[in-house]
Design an enzyme around this catalytic site. Structure first.
Site, PDB file in Angstrom:
ATOM      1  N   HIS A   6       0.826  -1.204   0.000  1.00  0.00           N
ATOM      2  CA  HIS A   6       0.000   0.000   0.000  1.00  0.00           C
ATOM      3  C   HIS A   6       0.862   1.256   0.000  1.00  0.00           C
ATOM      4  O   HIS A   6       1.604   1.504   0.950  1.00  0.00           O
ATOM      5  CB  HIS A   6      -0.892  -0.027   1.245  1.00  0.00           C
ATOM      6  CG  HIS A   6      -1.899   1.059   1.314  1.00  0.00           C
ATOM      7  ND1 HIS A   6      -2.034   1.872   2.416  1.00  0.00           N
ATOM      8  CD2 HIS A   6      -2.851   1.453   0.430  1.00  0.00           C
ATOM      9  CE1 HIS A   6      -3.026   2.718   2.217  1.00  0.00           C
ATOM     10  NE2 HIS A   6      -3.539   2.490   1.015  1.00  0.00           N
ATOM     11  N   ARG A   7       0.810   2.004  -1.092  1.00  0.00           N
ATOM     12  CA  ARG A   7       1.646   3.199  -1.275  1.00  0.00           C
ATOM     13  C   ARG A   7       3.131   2.850  -1.142  1.00  0.00           C
ATOM     14  O   ARG A   7       3.931   3.637  -0.640  1.00  0.00           O
ATOM     15  CB  ARG A   7       1.269   4.301  -0.283  1.00  0.00           C
ATOM     16  CG  ARG A   7      -0.221   4.640  -0.275  1.00  0.00           C
ATOM     17  CD  ARG A   7      -0.575   5.677   0.764  1.00  0.00           C
ATOM     18  NE  ARG A   7      -2.001   5.663   1.052  1.00  0.00           N
ATOM     19  CZ  ARG A   7      -2.592   6.300   2.053  1.00  0.00           C
ATOM     20  NH1 ARG A   7      -1.859   7.054   2.863  1.00  0.00           N
ATOM     21  NH2 ARG A   7      -3.894   6.220   2.257  1.00  0.00           N
ATOM     22  N   GLU A  33       0.312  -0.616  -4.722  1.00  0.00           N
ATOM     23  CA  GLU A  33      -0.819   0.313  -4.851  1.00  0.00           C
ATOM     24  C   GLU A  33      -0.294   1.729  -4.703  1.00  0.00           C
ATOM     25  O   GLU A  33       0.549   2.001  -3.835  1.00  0.00           O
ATOM     26  CB  GLU A  33      -1.861   0.012  -3.763  1.00  0.00           C
ATOM     27  CG  GLU A  33      -3.148   0.814  -3.864  1.00  0.00           C
ATOM     28  CD  GLU A  33      -3.102   2.154  -3.144  1.00  0.00           C
ATOM     29  OE1 GLU A  33      -4.040   2.957  -3.319  1.00  0.00           O
ATOM     30  OE2 GLU A  33      -2.111   2.424  -2.414  1.00  0.00           O
ATOM     31  N   ASP A  35      -1.341   6.230  -5.725  1.00  0.00           N
ATOM     32  CA  ASP A  35      -2.389   7.214  -6.011  1.00  0.00           C
ATOM     33  C   ASP A  35      -1.876   8.245  -7.006  1.00  0.00           C
ATOM     34  O   ASP A  35      -0.732   8.693  -6.905  1.00  0.00           O
ATOM     35  CB  ASP A  35      -2.799   7.933  -4.722  1.00  0.00           C
ATOM     36  CG  ASP A  35      -3.074   6.952  -3.585  1.00  0.00           C
ATOM     37  OD1 ASP A  35      -4.211   6.495  -3.494  1.00  0.00           O
ATOM     38  OD2 ASP A  35      -2.140   6.652  -2.812  1.00  0.00           O
ATOM     39  N   HIS A  48      -0.925  10.770  -2.357  1.00  0.00           N
ATOM     40  CA  HIS A  48      -2.242  10.367  -1.887  1.00  0.00           C
ATOM     41  C   HIS A  48      -3.163  11.549  -1.623  1.00  0.00           C
ATOM     42  O   HIS A  48      -4.275  11.615  -2.158  1.00  0.00           O
ATOM     43  CB  HIS A  48      -2.139   9.531  -0.608  1.00  0.00           C
ATOM     44  CG  HIS A  48      -3.461   9.126  -0.050  1.00  0.00           C
ATOM     45  ND1 HIS A  48      -4.152   9.893   0.871  1.00  0.00           N
ATOM     46  CD2 HIS A  48      -4.246   8.050  -0.300  1.00  0.00           C
ATOM     47  CE1 HIS A  48      -5.293   9.307   1.168  1.00  0.00           C
ATOM     48  NE2 HIS A  48      -5.379   8.193   0.464  1.00  0.00           N
ATOM     49  N   GLU A 108      -4.592   4.033  -8.306  1.00  0.00           N
ATOM     50  CA  GLU A 108      -5.845   4.642  -7.865  1.00  0.00           C
ATOM     51  C   GLU A 108      -5.946   6.051  -8.431  1.00  0.00           C
ATOM     52  O   GLU A 108      -5.058   6.884  -8.215  1.00  0.00           O
ATOM     53  CB  GLU A 108      -5.932   4.702  -6.340  1.00  0.00           C
ATOM     54  CG  GLU A 108      -7.233   5.350  -5.872  1.00  0.00           C
ATOM     55  CD  GLU A 108      -7.345   5.530  -4.376  1.00  0.00           C
ATOM     56  OE1 GLU A 108      -8.168   6.366  -3.946  1.00  0.00           O
ATOM     57  OE2 GLU A 108      -6.606   4.851  -3.637  1.00  0.00           O
ATOM     58  N   LYS A 110      -7.132   9.498  -8.096  1.00  0.00           N
ATOM     59  CA  LYS A 110      -7.573  10.317  -6.962  1.00  0.00           C
ATOM     60  C   LYS A 110      -8.345  11.520  -7.487  1.00  0.00           C
ATOM     61  O   LYS A 110      -7.818  12.627  -7.581  1.00  0.00           O
ATOM     62  CB  LYS A 110      -6.366  10.772  -6.143  1.00  0.00           C
ATOM     63  CG  LYS A 110      -5.702   9.686  -5.350  1.00  0.00           C
ATOM     64  CD  LYS A 110      -6.554   9.204  -4.190  1.00  0.00           C
ATOM     65  CE  LYS A 110      -6.707  10.289  -3.142  1.00  0.00           C
ATOM     66  NZ  LYS A 110      -7.391   9.788  -1.927  1.00  0.00           N
ATOM     67  N   ASP A 228      -0.011  -2.041   4.455  1.00  0.00           N
ATOM     68  CA  ASP A 228       1.140  -1.199   4.762  1.00  0.00           C
ATOM     69  C   ASP A 228       2.317  -2.037   5.252  1.00  0.00           C
ATOM     70  O   ASP A 228       3.441  -1.547   5.332  1.00  0.00           O
ATOM     71  CB  ASP A 228       0.795  -0.202   5.882  1.00  0.00           C
ATOM     72  CG  ASP A 228      -0.233   0.838   5.459  1.00  0.00           C
ATOM     73  OD1 ASP A 228      -0.195   1.271   4.297  1.00  0.00           O
ATOM     74  OD2 ASP A 228      -1.070   1.216   6.306  1.00  0.00           O
TER      75      ASP A 228
END
Length: 239
Positions: A6-7, A33, A35, A48, A108, A110, A228
């Site tokens: 995640h990120r 992943e 954003d 993000h 993603e 945003k 994470d």
């Protein structure tokens, strides 16, 4: 079960930076992943929040800066001198990195708070340019944006991103032309996983940070989790 960072590895590295993505690759994560938003001059950048304040030493809205201005801000300032100056990366920089790996990239969009006209087109152009159509999943809380992306191309997977439970989940996903479902992990049930699996819809819950929840989803046959803490999958004794 596949593991999406995640990120990047956000628990150990500055989120949504190249050093975090490189760490995910070293850990042999299946996916990353991130954003994407647009700068004032239309450059797709990886960050993000709609503002700079939480993750960089800058302040203000991403949309109000051209990219050369954004590069001056440090996305690792909360880590002191540990990682030096980490600029906000462009999506192109990340695509270039991913193109040399087998990692799946969950992008993603945003755009649920700030409207970014042409965001979908610009993201698709980079996917096409780097020949990543088989390595990318597009997700968004803005489901109209997913629909628009599907009108541009049907060669790239899309996934419905949601915080809350969606009624008639399968029909809703299929009506958007999506093949994936990215729900808040707390809304996932065993029955829903079975139903989506029967319809060949990939379930990738977020943000799964507890080893026991990871194990539960593995037992249920969940396709992937977004976390994470990908390092827990390699250090915790799973059954």
């Amino acid at each position: 079960m596949k593991i999406y960072a995640h990120r990047g590895v956000a628990s150990l590295y500055p989120e949504n930076t190249l050093v975090a993505f490189q760490a995910a690759a070293r850990m042999k994560c299946d996916g990353i992943e991130l954003d994407v938003q647009l700068t004032k001059d239309g450059v797709p950048v990886v960050i993000h929040d709609e503002t700079l304040d939480r993750t960089t030493d800058g302040t203000g809205w991403v949309k109000d800066f051209v990219y050369e201005e954004l590069r001056k801000f440090n996305a690792s300032y909360k880590f002191g001198e540990q990682f030096g100056h980490c600029p906000i990366p462009t999506l192109e920089e990340v695509c270039n990195f991913i193109s040399h790996t087998s990692i799946t990239l969950n992008i993603e969009l945003k755009n649920e708070i700030v409207s970014y006209p042409t965001l979908e087109e610009k993201v698709y152009d980079l996917i096409h340019s780097y020949k990543l159509k088989d390595q990318v999943v597009i997700s968004s809380f803005n489901h109209e944006s997913l629909k628009h992306f599907r009108s541009i191309t049907k060669d790239v997977q899309t996934a419905v991103l949601t915080e809350n439970t969606i009624e008639n989940t399968v029909d809703y996903i299929l009506n958007l032309g999506a093949s994936g479902y990215h729900p808040n992990f707390s809304t996932v049930t065993r029955e829903l996983v079975k139903e989506l699996d029967r319809c060949r819809i990939a379930v990738r819950p977020y943000t799964v940070n507890e080893p026991q929840v990871m194990q539960k989803f593995r037992d249920w046959g969940v396709e992937s989790v977004i976390t994470d803490y990908p390092q827990l999958m390699f250090t915790e004794p799973l059954r």
